[in-house]
Write a protein that holds these residues in place. Structure first.
Motif, PDB file in Angstrom:
ATOM      1  N   ARG A  44       0.997   0.271  -5.208  1.00  0.00           N
ATOM      2  CA  ARG A  44       1.477   1.038  -4.047  1.00  0.00           C
ATOM      3  C   ARG A  44       1.890   0.117  -2.899  1.00  0.00           C
ATOM      4  O   ARG A  44       2.629   0.505  -2.014  1.00  0.00           O
ATOM      5  CB  ARG A  44       0.382   1.978  -3.544  1.00  0.00           C
ATOM      6  CG  ARG A  44       0.080   3.145  -4.479  1.00  0.00           C
ATOM      7  CD  ARG A  44      -0.945   4.074  -3.833  1.00  0.00           C
ATOM      8  NE  ARG A  44      -0.469   4.596  -2.555  1.00  0.00           N
ATOM      9  CZ  ARG A  44      -1.194   4.620  -1.443  1.00  0.00           C
ATOM     10  NH1 ARG A  44      -2.421   4.169  -1.434  1.00  0.00           N
ATOM     11  NH2 ARG A  44      -0.698   5.093  -0.328  1.00  0.00           N
ATOM     12  N   CYS A  45       1.359  -1.104  -2.890  1.00  0.00           N
ATOM     13  CA  CYS A  45       1.641  -2.031  -1.796  1.00  0.00           C
ATOM     14  C   CYS A  45       3.111  -2.446  -1.853  1.00  0.00           C
ATOM     15  O   CYS A  45       3.640  -2.759  -2.908  1.00  0.00           O
ATOM     16  CB  CYS A  45       0.739  -3.247  -1.900  1.00  0.00           C
ATOM     17  SG  CYS A  45       1.180  -4.560  -0.766  1.00  0.00           S
ATOM     18  N   MET A  46       3.760  -2.477  -0.689  1.00  0.00           N
ATOM     19  CA  MET A  46       5.197  -2.759  -0.657  1.00  0.00           C
ATOM     20  C   MET A  46       5.471  -4.240  -0.472  1.00  0.00           C
ATOM     21  O   MET A  46       6.630  -4.640  -0.350  1.00  0.00           O
ATOM     22  CB  MET A  46       5.841  -1.964   0.465  1.00  0.00           C
ATOM     23  CG  MET A  46       5.447  -0.493   0.423  1.00  0.00           C
ATOM     24  SD  MET A  46       6.620   0.538   1.265  1.00  0.00           S
ATOM     25  CE  MET A  46       6.544  -0.127   2.894  1.00  0.00           C
ATOM     26  N   ASN A  47       4.421  -5.063  -0.425  1.00  0.00           N
ATOM     27  CA  ASN A  47       4.584  -6.500  -0.263  1.00  0.00           C
ATOM     28  C   ASN A  47       5.524  -6.795   0.912  1.00  0.00           C
ATOM     29  O   ASN A  47       6.520  -7.488   0.767  1.00  0.00           O
ATOM     30  CB  ASN A  47       5.114  -7.100  -1.579  1.00  0.00           C
ATOM     31  CG  ASN A  47       4.894  -8.606  -1.625  1.00  0.00           C
ATOM     32  OD1 ASN A  47       4.261  -9.174  -0.730  1.00  0.00           O
ATOM     33  ND2 ASN A  47       5.421  -9.243  -2.644  1.00  0.00           N
ATOM     34  N   CYS A  48       5.182  -6.268   2.042  1.00  0.00           N
ATOM     35  CA  CYS A  48       6.041  -6.332   3.226  1.00  0.00           C
ATOM     36  C   CYS A  48       6.385  -7.776   3.599  1.00  0.00           C
ATOM     37  O   CYS A  48       5.574  -8.674   3.440  1.00  0.00           O
ATOM     38  CB  CYS A  48       5.343  -5.690   4.419  1.00  0.00           C
ATOM     39  SG  CYS A  48       4.851  -3.999   4.127  1.00  0.00           S
ATOM     40  N   ILE A  80      -3.324 -10.782   2.548  1.00  0.00           N
ATOM     41  CA  ILE A  80      -3.504  -9.489   1.871  1.00  0.00           C
ATOM     42  C   ILE A  80      -2.410  -9.187   0.847  1.00  0.00           C
ATOM     43  O   ILE A  80      -2.706  -8.898  -0.320  1.00  0.00           O
ATOM     44  CB  ILE A  80      -3.675  -8.351   2.909  1.00  0.00           C
ATOM     45  CG1 ILE A  80      -4.980  -8.561   3.692  1.00  0.00           C
ATOM     46  CG2 ILE A  80      -3.689  -6.982   2.216  1.00  0.00           C
ATOM     47  CD1 ILE A  80      -5.147  -7.675   4.910  1.00  0.00           C
ATOM     48  N   PRO A  81      -1.115  -9.263   1.238  1.00  0.00           N
ATOM     49  CA  PRO A  81      -0.082  -8.948   0.232  1.00  0.00           C
ATOM     50  C   PRO A  81      -0.191  -9.848  -1.000  1.00  0.00           C
ATOM     51  O   PRO A  81      -0.019  -9.375  -2.121  1.00  0.00           O
ATOM     52  CB  PRO A  81       1.236  -9.187   0.968  1.00  0.00           C
ATOM     53  CG  PRO A  81       0.909  -9.396   2.389  1.00  0.00           C
ATOM     54  CD  PRO A  81      -0.559  -9.577   2.558  1.00  0.00           C
ATOM     55  N   ALA A  82      -0.508 -11.118  -0.805  1.00  0.00           N
ATOM     56  CA  ALA A  82      -0.581 -12.047  -1.941  1.00  0.00           C
ATOM     57  C   ALA A  82      -1.660 -11.620  -2.925  1.00  0.00           C
ATOM     58  O   ALA A  82      -1.418 -11.514  -4.132  1.00  0.00           O
ATOM     59  CB  ALA A  82      -0.842 -13.465  -1.445  1.00  0.00           C
ATOM     60  N   CYS A 114      -1.875  -1.051   8.130  1.00  0.00           N
ATOM     61  CA  CYS A 114      -0.948  -1.033   6.992  1.00  0.00           C
ATOM     62  C   CYS A 114       0.216  -0.091   7.295  1.00  0.00           C
ATOM     63  O   CYS A 114       0.012   1.003   7.821  1.00  0.00           O
ATOM     64  CB  CYS A 114      -1.693  -0.592   5.728  1.00  0.00           C
ATOM     65  SG  CYS A 114      -0.596  -0.203   4.345  1.00  0.00           S
ATOM     66  N   ILE A 115       1.398  -0.538   6.945  1.00  0.00           N
ATOM     67  CA  ILE A 115       2.621   0.218   7.257  1.00  0.00           C
ATOM     68  C   ILE A 115       2.581   1.619   6.650  1.00  0.00           C
ATOM     69  O   ILE A 115       3.095   2.574   7.225  1.00  0.00           O
ATOM     70  CB  ILE A 115       3.850  -0.588   6.762  1.00  0.00           C
ATOM     71  CG1 ILE A 115       5.150  -0.031   7.355  1.00  0.00           C
ATOM     72  CG2 ILE A 115       3.950  -0.646   5.265  1.00  0.00           C
ATOM     73  CD1 ILE A 115       5.585  -0.826   8.534  1.00  0.00           C
ATOM     74  N   LEU A 116       1.923   1.746   5.505  1.00  0.00           N
ATOM     75  CA  LEU A 116       1.856   3.047   4.828  1.00  0.00           C
ATOM     76  C   LEU A 116       0.918   4.030   5.533  1.00  0.00           C
ATOM     77  O   LEU A 116       0.956   5.230   5.259  1.00  0.00           O
ATOM     78  CB  LEU A 116       1.412   2.869   3.370  1.00  0.00           C
ATOM     79  CG  LEU A 116       2.377   2.107   2.464  1.00  0.00           C
ATOM     80  CD1 LEU A 116       1.813   2.020   1.051  1.00  0.00           C
ATOM     81  CD2 LEU A 116       3.734   2.791   2.433  1.00  0.00           C
ATOM     82  N   ALA A 144      -5.482   0.954  -0.237  1.00  0.00           N
ATOM     83  CA  ALA A 144      -6.946   0.845  -0.140  1.00  0.00           C
ATOM     84  C   ALA A 144      -7.357  -0.629  -0.234  1.00  0.00           C
ATOM     85  O   ALA A 144      -7.929  -1.076  -1.228  1.00  0.00           O
ATOM     86  CB  ALA A 144      -7.613   1.663  -1.230  1.00  0.00           C
ATOM     87  N   ILE A 145      -7.054  -1.381   0.821  1.00  0.00           N
ATOM     88  CA  ILE A 145      -7.254  -2.837   0.802  1.00  0.00           C
ATOM     89  C   ILE A 145      -8.726  -3.190   0.585  1.00  0.00           C
ATOM     90  O   ILE A 145      -9.062  -4.083  -0.183  1.00  0.00           O
ATOM     91  CB  ILE A 145      -6.722  -3.466   2.112  1.00  0.00           C
ATOM     92  CG1 ILE A 145      -5.249  -3.076   2.300  1.00  0.00           C
ATOM     93  CG2 ILE A 145      -6.894  -4.988   2.092  1.00  0.00           C
ATOM     94  CD1 ILE A 145      -4.675  -3.420   3.664  1.00  0.00           C
ATOM     95  N   GLY A 146      -9.596  -2.451   1.264  1.00  0.00           N
ATOM     96  CA  GLY A 146     -11.033  -2.734   1.155  1.00  0.00           C
ATOM     97  C   GLY A 146     -11.525  -2.561  -0.276  1.00  0.00           C
ATOM     98  O   GLY A 146     -12.232  -3.409  -0.818  1.00  0.00           O
TER      99      GLY A 146
HETATM  100  S1  SF4 Z   1       1.032  -3.552   5.356  1.00  0.00           S
HETATM  101 FE1  SF4 Z   1       0.228  -2.285   3.664  1.00  0.00          FE
HETATM  102  S2  SF4 Z   1       2.027  -2.149   2.295  1.00  0.00           S
HETATM  103 FE2  SF4 Z   1       2.473  -3.836   3.670  1.00  0.00          FE
HETATM  104  S3  SF4 Z   1       1.680  -5.674   2.654  1.00  0.00           S
HETATM  105 FE3  SF4 Z   1       0.029  -4.927   3.903  1.00  0.00          FE
HETATM  106  S4  SF4 Z   1      -1.150  -3.613   2.504  1.00  0.00           S
HETATM  107 FE4  SF4 Z   1       0.850  -3.910   1.540  1.00  0.00          FE
END
Ligand code: SF4
Ligand SMILES: Cc1cc2nc3c(=O)[nH]c(=O)nc-3n(C[C@H](O)[C@H](O)[C@H](O)COP(=O)(O)OP(=O)(O)OC[C@H]3O[C@@H](n4cnc5c(N)ncnc54)[C@H](O)[C@@H]3O)c2cc1C
Ligand SMILES: Cc1cc2nc3c(=O)[nH]c(=O)nc-3n(C[C@H](O)[C@H](O)[C@H](O)COP(=O)(O)OP(=O)(O)OC[C@H]3O[C@@H](n4cnc5c(N)ncnc54)[C@H](O)[C@@H]3O)c2cc1C
Ligand code: FES
Lengths: 442, 280
Positions: free
Chosen positions: A26-30, A45-47, A88-90, A98-100
């Motif tokens: 679900r992560c968009m790897n912003c 986090i994205p990595a 988080c952008i979402l 759900a990063i945690g």
């Molecule tokens: S802001 Fe949310 S969607 Fe963007 S990289 Fe971080 S966790 Fe992923």
């Protein structure tokens, strides 16, 4: 009574591999990841999430460990909703990633499949003393050891971990996980000397003879309400109640020697995470538990998920009320409370509560637990000459964590006042970097 | 792990033990205590530091419950899981003039280290040690050696003065000027004995023994009321101005876990084998 309140095993069971990968996708790897801005230790986090998506769990663990030596702990107790996940952008559109839960998943996966250690720099020949083995002390120690310094941690209790060990209950943070992450810190070459109360077992002169010192002594001084009847048998600070159960295993009395009063009717006062923990522990010991909080339910400072868990486990909430007297002869028989009304909003946007005259009522109780906050542990810091302290007793530090004594740094609750695990770790990392610069300059 | 170097019985149910604990021995002062935890399932129990030699500290304890009974069964070469200390604020020892150091029962354990420091500070030191009868009396030789004068009292008159330490103290107060008094013993004994010096306005210290957990000021279990204020005995004390202490509250709080203590001792005798407390 719901199933989980009968025992102390972990309530939240975590993600399966499939669910973790699904969530990671679900992560968009912003390009400009807002989530990282919300993380006090700036995990990439994205990595690590991309690595989960690619099923490279070991790689994800390595990425996490670069910035956070205690990921299994943070994945469980961090207030993610107001940190990374909140940013988080979402979060604006649907649910945030759900990063945690993902952090926790990776850390748990690594523990099952064998841990790897980050690289350690060549020895610098410098000695650093770290006082306290809570999240601040452990983080400072790990960072400094990785940078090649010889680190000795002094801990007054017989187990390391600070609040992680004696405060936060097993059902939120299992102790074998805390121990496993502490073992990782030791594996970096850090020596932890238990049963050493600095200021007593180690003199301040001995302490200051190290090339640098990090104070991570936490906020362990319990506040009491200063009301009548407070010293009756059956009145506990949350610290004492939780220490008896978590550190001393009073829930297993008499297999373990330390007792605790298992009230039939327990009243807890307070509204933070500490109060929720005390209430949920008291529930597991078999009591009917009422939590009294002076503001409205929506003002509760505890994490929403902890409040929800407490409600689900049968804790009764009495909001807009405050204890004014503990009733009893020798032992607690009841708690007299007064109703509170909410007046103007204060600086923090919260209403100011004030007593309603004549609205007193009594809640029957045989145990009363006060969870109204705690201050910095004064013992050592009051013994150090020239150490500036602020009004509430916490050690004054600059942006680098430096105190008013040359070579002495501080971080975590002792500097900030009672805060969070991740803030303690964040400030300790900054201080460790500054200590490293200090040592290399010399 | 902390090694037991020497273990001997001093009187009925009273034992003496030397333990290697360098970090405690190096800094221990009169009036301080340590906390031991025997093994993985053990309770944290406070005991006064009674003497120091090299890396070793001495404790003297009465076998009254689970932990002290278990401890009394330990021998030279056995290991104690945890020892932390010295804890508490050291006794306020100065050159006062004439001082009296009083020990009642197992409380006598605390007196040699106080008497010795008081002597070294240049005081005339009078000791009073009292016990139920002559078989419960401990440390007589040691106190004779340190003190300028020593009185012995027994409740039944089997040795020394027939009566209580308070009887002797009362006489002393009447006949000479005392500058400072220390009293260590059961709470009721400290309450009664310290009442003697009150009318004479003699500075009097008592060493309080509330129930403790951490001993570092973190839990508040040890709180006592002194001069109307709440104090934590483990860090603010254990010694306090006797004439300000709420002894009745202390005694009531000491009884918090009476039922649990009984259960624990029963479990020790009938449940575990006692020699392997860690395996449960
Ligand atoms: S802001 Fe949310 S969607 Fe963007 S990289 Fe971080 S966790 Fe992923
Ligand atoms: C019940 C409870 C629940 C909590 N829940 C959460 C949560 O869900 N999420 C979250 O993020 N935060 C939570 N917190 C807050 C968080 O635990 C603290 O902010 C954090 O532990 C602070 O870390 P620290 O290293 O500064 O201090 P601590 O964890 O307090 O550690 C300090 C250590 O120093 C030792 N020490 C003190 N003085 C000395 C001395 N003189 N010599 C040797 N050792 C000494 C102490 O024994 C202790 O082990 C909770 C706190 C409590 C009490
Ligand atoms: C600062 C301090 C110094 C102390 N020094 C000594 C010492 O030098 N020698 C010694 O024998 N004892 C000393 N005590 C008392 C000792 O800590 C207790 O006797 C001990 O905890 C008993 O443990 P237990 O498990 O064997 O008994 P428990 O099962 O805990 O108790 C059994 C019985 O012991 C009594 N008791 C329990 N706790 C205390 C207490 N804190 N004070 C007095 N009586 C208690 C009660 O009557 C109880 O019913 C000291 C206490 C404090 C706080
Ligand atoms: S024993 Fe915990 S504060 Fe004194």
């Amino acid at each position: 009574m719901s199933g989980s309140v009968k025992d102390f095993s972990e309530v939240n069971r975590g993600l399966s591999e499939e669910n973790a990968v699904f969530e990671a996708l679900r992560c968009m790897n912003c390009v400009r990841p807002t989530c990282m801005k919300g993380c006090p230790v700036c995990i990439d986090i994205p990595a690590f999430i991309q690595q989960i998506a690619e099923r490279d769990f070991a790689g994800a663990a390595a990425t996490l460990k670069k910035d956070n030596m205690l990921p299994a702990i943070c994945g469980r107790v961090c207030p993610q909703e107001s940190q990374c996940e909140g940013a988080c952008i979402l979060a604006k559109k649907e649910k945030p990633v759900a990063i945690g839960a993902l952090e926790r998943f990776v850390a748990d996966w690594e523990r099952k499949h064998g841990m790897t250690l980050p690289e350690i720099a060549p020895p610098s020949g410098k000695r650093v003393a770290v006082v306290g083995s809570g999240p601040a002390g452990l983080t400072a120690a790990a960072e400094l050891a990785r940078l090649g310094h010889t680190v000795t941690v002094f801990e007054s209790l017989h187990e390391a971990g600070g609040v992680l060990t004696y405060g936060i209950p097993n059902f939120r943070l299992p102790k074998d996980i805390v121990r496993a992450e502490i073992e990782q810190v030791k594996a970096l070459g850090v020596e932890i000397r238990l049963n050493h109360l600095v200021g007593r077992s180690v003199s301040t002169d001995e302490l200051l003879s190290y090339d640098a010192v990090f104070l991570g002594t936490g906020a362990g001084l319990p506040y009491f309400m200063d009301i009548e009847g407070e010293n009756l048998n059956g009145v506990y600070s949350a610290n004492e109640f939780l220490t008896r159960v978590n550190l001393m295993h009073a829930d297993c009395f008499p297999e373990f020697d330390t007792p605790v009063k298992r009230g039939c009717r327990v009243v807890v006062v307070g509204g933070g995470n500490v109060a929720m923990d005390a209430a949920r522990v008291a529930r597991r010991l078999g009591g009917e538990v009422t939590l009294v909080y002076r503001r409205r339910k929506e003002d509760l400072p505890a994490r929403a998920v902890e409040v929800a868990n407490a409600v689900a486990e049968g804790v009764q909430f009495v909001c807009c009320a405050n204890p004014v007297r503990v009733i009893g002869e020798k032992t607690v028989e009841g708690v007299e409370c007064v109703q509170m009304e909410m007046c103007d909003l204060d600086e923090s946007g919260r209403p100011k509560p004030s007593c309603i005259e004549g609205s007193n009522f009594v809640i029957e109780a045989d145990v009363f637990i006060e969870a109204i906050g705690q201050g910095p542990n004064p013992l050592l810091i009051s013994m150090l000459p020239h150490l500036d302290r602020a009004r509430r007793g916490n050690v004054v530090v600059d942006d680098d964590g430096m105190t008013t004594i040359d070579g002495v740094y501080a971080g975590g609750d002792v500097a900030t006042g009672a805060a969070t695990v991740i803030w303690a770790m964040g400030s300790a990392k900054k201080a460790a970097a500054a200590i490293d610069r200090h040592l290399r300059r010399e | 792990m902390y090694l037991v170097e020497e273990a001997t019985q001093l009187a009925d149910r009273v034992f003496q033990m030397w333990i290697t604990a360098p970090q405690v021995a190096r800094h221990a002062r009169a009036g301080q205590f340590l906390i031991i935890r025997l093994d993985e399932t053990g309770e944290r129990v406070p005991l006064t530091i009674s003497a120091v030699r090299g890396d070793q500290v001495r404790i003297i304890f009465m076998a009254v419950g689970k932990t002290t009974e278990h401890l009394s069964s330990m021998k030279k070469g056995d290991a104690i899981s945890d020892v932390v200390g010295p804890l508490g604020t050291p006794s306020e020892i100065e050159r006062y003039g004439t001082v009296v150091v009083i020990g009642g029962g197992v409380g006598i354990a605390s007196t040699p280290i106080i008497a010795r420091e008081a002597k070294e500070a240049g005081n005339h030191v009078i000791g009073i040690i009292g016990a139920r009868n002559k078989d419960f009396l401990i440390l007589e030789d040691e106190m004779t050696e340190i003190c300028d004068e020593l009185f012995i009292t027994t409740d039944d008159g089997s040795k020394g003065v027939h009566g209580f330490a308070s009887t002797v103290l009362d006489e002393l107060c009447k006949n000479q000027k005392l500058d400072c008094v220390w009293i260590v013993g059961p709470a009721i004994m400290m309450k009664v004995t310290s009442a003697v010096t009150r009318p004479y306005g003699v500075k009097t210290f008592v060493s309080l023994n509330p129930i403790m957990v951490d001993g570092t000021g973190m839990c508040g279990s040890c709180r006592v009321t002194v001069g109307g204020e709440t104090k934590f005995a483990c860090v603010d004390g254990p010694e306090f101005d006797a004439h300000q202490v709420d002894f009745d509250e202390l005694m009531s709080r000491q009884r918090t876990y009476t039922d649990e203590e009984k259960a624990s001792l029963e479990h020790y005798h009938h449940g575990g084998c006692g020699c392997c407390g860690g395996d449960h």
